[in-house]
Design a protein around this motif. Structure first.
Motif, short mmCIF file in Angstrom:
data_model
loop_
_atom_site.label_atom_id
_atom_site.label_comp_id
_atom_site.label_asym_id
_atom_site.label_seq_id
_atom_site.Cartn_x
_atom_site.Cartn_y
_atom_site.Cartn_z
N MET A 1 -57.61 9.73 19.88
CA MET A 1 -58.31 9.83 21.17
C MET A 1 -58.85 8.47 21.54
N THR A 134 -55.57 10.72 33.18
CA THR A 134 -56.41 11.91 33.17
C THR A 134 -57.74 11.54 33.81
N GLU A 139 -60.16 9.86 26.86
CA GLU A 139 -58.87 10.43 26.47
C GLU A 139 -57.73 9.42 26.57
N LYS A 140 -57.60 8.72 27.71
CA LYS A 140 -56.51 7.78 27.91
C LYS A 140 -57.05 6.49 28.52
#
Length: 280
Positions: A1, A134, A139-140
């Motif tokens: 993550m 996202t 997360e990204k």
């Protein structure tokens, strides 16, 4: 993550904030992708609806951003609060840049190619725009979108590569081209010569977000095609190829969606031909 480490975040001493917290943040190395969010937008609590559930110490973080934090705030907690203030500003920034004034500010940065230029040769130095994969933080990391080839790339700088993609959101670049259609680049043919000239400058581009460049082996690319010996199953690779899908608030952009449906139908026909040629 994805998560930006605590060591990467400055604690921000009082001298650092001599002008304002936002000015200090924007002038910090690695934050060149951000634009300034106007104070009246931040102070309108309607614009911040829901962010109090996503940011710890929300009230204090907001006070820090707006330079209203009490002087007697515990100094030992300043580092943790600064991280929360960065998160809060990033989430506010994602909302700001899809407003009319925010889009205008980001358009100015796009005109100057502040986000870099596409490394694809045939894009001829097309300026890029930041995009998130996202809207959920941690997360990204941020990617760079090329409106000409409609693909995404990883920032060349590791500082920029560590920025959370949620700070720009999934809709921003596509909404910008919708509001300013004159800046939507052509899919083929010559581009602005001034833009194309930059493509000749070494290091002006970014790195392609290609799985093969992240150390993935050939076997991983054709996972599930066991029993084929040393040969690569071309059809299996084609079916597993990922592609970026431009979306605005979760909905695919209409013209792009139609084009992609046609491209996928063409790909399916080619895959069927490959499977027939390669046999069982």
């Amino acid at each position: 993550m994805f998560h930006r480490t605590v060591e990467d975040a400055s604690t921000g001493s009082d001298s650092d904030y001599s002008n304002s917290w936002i000015s200090w943040f924007l002038s910090s190395k690695g934050n060149e992708y951000f634009c300034e969010v106007e104070e009246d937008y931040i102070l309108d609590r309607f614009n911040l609806t829901g962010l109090n559930t996503e940011v710890q110490n929300y009230t204090q973080a907001l006070d820090l951003i707006t330079d209203n934090l009490d002087d007697d705030f515990q100094e030992e907690l300043r580092g943790t609060l600064d991280i929360q203030a960065r998160l809060l500003y990033g989430l506010i920034h994602a909302r700001w840049i899809v407003t009319a004034r925010g889009l205008a500010k980001m358009l100015d940065k796009y005109k100057k190619a502040d986000f870099g230029r596409c490394p694809r040769v045939l894009c001829q130095g097309q300026p890029l725009l930041p995009v998130g994969l996202t809207d959920v933080p941690y997360e990204k990391s941020v990617k760079l979108y090329c409106g000409r080839c409609e693909d995404i790339y990883s920032p060349k700088s590791s500082r920029h590569g560590s920025i959370d993609g949620a700070y720009f959101g999934t809709s921003f670049p596509h909404l910008l081209f919708l509001v300013y259609p004159a800046f939507l680049p052509p899919k083929s043919g010559p581009t602005d010569p001034a833009r194309a000239a930059v493509s000749l400058v070494p290091g002006a581009g970014v790195t392609v977000d290609d799985p093969r460049r992240r150390g993935r082996t050939r076997d991983e690319l054709v996972e599930g095609a066991e029993g084929l010996g040393d040969a690569i199953n071309t059809a299996a690779v084609a079916l597993r190829a990922e592609r970026y899908r431009p979306r605005i608030f979760g909905f695919q952009v209409n013209e792009v969606a139609k084009l992609q449906r046609w491209q996928e139908a063409t790909r399916d026909r080619q895959v069927a031909r490959l499977e027939a040629l390669e046999g069982p």
